[in-house]
Design a protein around this motif. Structure first.
Motif, PDB file in Angstrom:
ATOM      1  N   LEU A  26       0.933  -1.419  -0.319  1.00 21.32           N
ATOM      2  CA  LEU A  26      -0.072  -0.002   0.498  1.00 21.32           C
ATOM      3  C   LEU A  26       0.776   1.030   0.242  1.00 21.32           C
ATOM      4  O   LEU A  26       0.145   2.361  -0.133  1.00 21.32           O
ATOM      5  N   GLY A  27       2.369   1.020   0.184  1.00 22.11           N
ATOM      6  CA  GLY A  27       2.823   2.213  -0.393  1.00 22.11           C
ATOM      7  C   GLY A  27       3.401   3.191   1.014  1.00 22.11           C
ATOM      8  O   GLY A  27       3.316   4.197   0.843  1.00 22.11           O
ATOM      9  N   PHE A  28       2.744   2.559   2.199  1.00 15.06           N
ATOM     10  CA  PHE A  28       3.644   3.402   3.579  1.00 15.06           C
ATOM     11  C   PHE A  28       4.523   3.058   3.428  1.00 15.06           C
ATOM     12  O   PHE A  28       5.401   2.515   3.345  1.00 15.06           O
ATOM     13  N   THR A  29       5.930   4.586   4.330  1.00 13.32           N
ATOM     14  CA  THR A  29       7.188   4.247   4.562  1.00 13.32           C
ATOM     15  C   THR A  29       6.303   4.020   6.913  1.00 13.32           C
ATOM     16  O   THR A  29       5.661   4.140   6.553  1.00 13.32           O
ATOM     17  N   SER A  30       7.021   2.482   6.208  1.00 11.19           N
ATOM     18  CA  SER A  30       7.264   1.957   7.590  1.00 11.19           C
ATOM     19  C   SER A  30       7.996   2.503   8.529  1.00 11.19           C
ATOM     20  O   SER A  30       9.437   2.506   7.947  1.00 11.19           O
ATOM     21  N   LEU A  31       8.354   2.880   9.688  1.00 12.17           N
ATOM     22  CA  LEU A  31       9.227   2.861  10.499  1.00 12.17           C
ATOM     23  C   LEU A  31       8.777   1.851  11.890  1.00 12.17           C
ATOM     24  O   LEU A  31       7.820   1.876  12.976  1.00 12.17           O
ATOM     25  N   SER A  32      10.209   0.888  12.236  1.00  9.41           N
ATOM     26  CA  SER A  32       9.934  -0.009  13.140  1.00  9.41           C
ATOM     27  C   SER A  32      10.521   0.862  14.618  1.00  9.41           C
ATOM     28  O   SER A  32      11.972   0.646  14.001  1.00  9.41           O
ATOM     29  N   THR A  33      10.698   1.602  15.308  1.00  6.72           N
ATOM     30  CA  THR A  33      11.624   1.180  16.727  1.00  6.72           C
ATOM     31  C   THR A  33      11.871   0.033  16.784  1.00  6.72           C
ATOM     32  O   THR A  33      14.047   0.357  17.194  1.00  6.72           O
ATOM     33  N   GLY A  34      11.907  -0.648  17.355  1.00 10.14           N
ATOM     34  CA  GLY A  34      12.217  -1.304  17.375  1.00 10.14           C
ATOM     35  C   GLY A  34      13.598  -2.180  16.303  1.00 10.14           C
ATOM     36  O   GLY A  34      14.706  -2.477  16.998  1.00 10.14           O
ATOM     37  N   ASP A  35      13.615  -2.384  14.908  1.00 12.20           N
ATOM     38  CA  ASP A  35      14.501  -2.406  13.810  1.00 12.20           C
ATOM     39  C   ASP A  35      15.503  -1.004  13.886  1.00 12.20           C
ATOM     40  O   ASP A  35      16.185  -1.716  13.807  1.00 12.20           O
ATOM     41  N   MET A  36      14.573   0.299  14.904  1.00 17.14           N
ATOM     42  CA  MET A  36      15.312   0.470  14.060  1.00 17.14           C
ATOM     43  C   MET A  36      16.830   0.804  15.619  1.00 17.14           C
ATOM     44  O   MET A  36      18.147   0.965  15.551  1.00 17.14           O
ATOM     45  N   LEU A  37      15.971   0.246  16.872  1.00 10.58           N
ATOM     46  CA  LEU A  37      16.895   0.117  18.426  1.00 10.58           C
ATOM     47  C   LEU A  37      17.992  -0.744  17.762  1.00 10.58           C
ATOM     48  O   LEU A  37      19.293  -0.967  18.641  1.00 10.58           O
ATOM     49  N   ARG A  38      17.606  -1.971  16.886  1.00 10.65           N
ATOM     50  CA  ARG A  38      19.028  -3.501  16.958  1.00 10.65           C
ATOM     51  C   ARG A  38      19.991  -2.556  15.423  1.00 10.65           C
ATOM     52  O   ARG A  38      20.914  -2.969  16.109  1.00 10.65           O
ATOM     53  N   LYS A  39      19.615  -2.140  15.206  1.00  5.04           N
ATOM     54  CA  LYS A  39      20.056  -2.030  13.856  1.00  5.04           C
ATOM     55  C   LYS A  39      21.633  -0.306  14.518  1.00  5.04           C
ATOM     56  O   LYS A  39      23.260  -0.695  14.338  1.00  5.04           O
ATOM     57  N   ALA A  40      21.198   0.260  15.420  1.00  2.00           N
ATOM     58  CA  ALA A  40      21.785   0.717  16.481  1.00  2.00           C
ATOM     59  C   ALA A  40      22.871   0.150  17.491  1.00  2.00           C
ATOM     60  O   ALA A  40      24.077   0.268  17.342  1.00  2.00           O
ATOM     61  N   VAL A  41      22.296  -1.069  17.981  1.00  2.00           N
ATOM     62  CA  VAL A  41      23.114  -1.962  18.529  1.00  2.00           C
ATOM     63  C   VAL A  41      24.610  -2.359  18.009  1.00  2.00           C
ATOM     64  O   VAL A  41      25.119  -2.816  18.408  1.00  2.00           O
ATOM     65  N   ARG A  42      23.600  -2.985  16.299  1.00  2.00           N
ATOM     66  CA  ARG A  42      24.393  -4.305  15.577  1.00  2.00           C
ATOM     67  C   ARG A  42      25.823  -2.522  15.500  1.00  2.00           C
ATOM     68  O   ARG A  42      26.761  -3.165  14.904  1.00  2.00           O
ATOM     69  N   ASN A  43      25.016  -1.922  15.266  1.00  2.00           N
ATOM     70  CA  ASN A  43      26.094  -0.153  14.322  1.00  2.00           C
ATOM     71  C   ASN A  43      27.607  -0.102  15.411  1.00  2.00           C
ATOM     72  O   ASN A  43      27.920   0.941  15.696  1.00  2.00           O
ATOM     73  N   GLY A  44      26.732  -0.420  16.511  1.00  2.00           N
ATOM     74  CA  GLY A  44      27.577  -0.060  18.348  1.00  2.00           C
ATOM     75  C   GLY A  44      27.210   1.333  17.902  1.00  2.00           C
ATOM     76  O   GLY A  44      28.434   1.828  18.541  1.00  2.00           O
TER      77      GLY A  44
END
Ligand code: ADP
Ligand code: ADP
Ligand code: ZN
Length: 210
Positions: A26-44
């Protein structure tokens, strides 16, 4: 069609799964706080360092860390958006209402016994965060991410003892949001356990187009 959407529901309800389909179809921009936080953890990153201990224990990352970041991220979006995993506290909901007029909150309802089974059988890609399920939504090749070929794993917070804490945290801090959004007439509840992933999506789509 509604354009500013929040997906609410306990851990394992299917928020992330549905958010990806809604965004693709449906073309929505999706923003997941969990994904964002896990990415931040991975990237240190600084955020990742601050968030890790809370996430590992299944507790919420403190509001003063998450609210400012989400304010920036939401401001960057143009067009229709969908929030997966935000807000999760009344304070986050108040902060959100100061920056965006949410059209609709979709509450995905699933009983606890189903949630525990889904989370212990969930397998996630540690590189791109796509989720699978051992039985309901398996990858094409056993144990391997369809998209990037990385070996799938059980998230540390999807171990049973952490799941129990996450369900308690949900009840204490996030469940009150159901009343919060019911009061202003924005909440619609959809059952998340009465069919396949596609069946649930069909019900969500009806609500979105309504
Ligand atoms: P959340 O983001 O709310 O924590 P997920 O979208 O990660 O939930 O879904 C949790 C698990 O349940 C995943 O393994 C997913 O594949 C599976 N799942 C999601 N929706 C359904 C459904 N309708 N029927 C069966 N399994 C589902
Ligand atoms: P699930 O949908 O399976 O509960 P998420 O991926 O949404 O898991 O969240 C994983 C963890 O990230 C949470 O247990 C919490 O520690 C942190 N988190 C995610 N969203 C928020 C939020 N809005 N506020 C505080 N912490 C959050
Ligand atoms: Zn992957």
């Amino acid at each position: 069609m509604k354009s500013k959407i929040v997906l609410l529901g306990p851990p394992g309800a299917g928020k992330g799964t549905q958010a990806k389909i809604i965004s693709n179809k449906l073309g929505f921009t999706s923003l997941s706080t969990g994904d964002m936080l896990r990415k931040a953890v991975r990237n240190g990153t600084e955020l990742g360092k601050q968030a890790k201990k809370y996430m590992d224990e299944g507790n919420l990352v403190p509001n003063d860390i998450i609210i400012g970041i989400m304010k920036e991220k939401i401001a960057e979006i143009s067009g229709a958006f969908l929030l997966d995993g935000y807000p999760r506290t009344i304070q986050q909901a108040d902060a959100l209402s100061a920056i965006a007029d949410i059209d609709l909150v979709i509450n995905i309802d699933v009983p606890d016994n189903v949630l525990v089974k889904r989370l212990t059988e969930r397998r996630s890609c540690p590189k791109c965060d796509i989720v699978y399920h051992l039985v309901n939504n398996p990858p094409k090749k056993d144990g391997i991410c369809d998209v990037c070929g990385t070996k799938l794993c059980l998230r540390d917070d999807d171990k049973e003892e952490v799941i129990m804490n996450r369900l308690n945290v949900y009840r204490e801090s996030t469940l009150p949001l159901i009343d919060y959004y019911s009061r202003n007439g924005k909440l619609v509840t959809v059952r998340g356990d009465d069919g396949t992933i596609n069946d649930v999506f069909a019900n969500i789509k009806k609500v979105l187009i309504d």
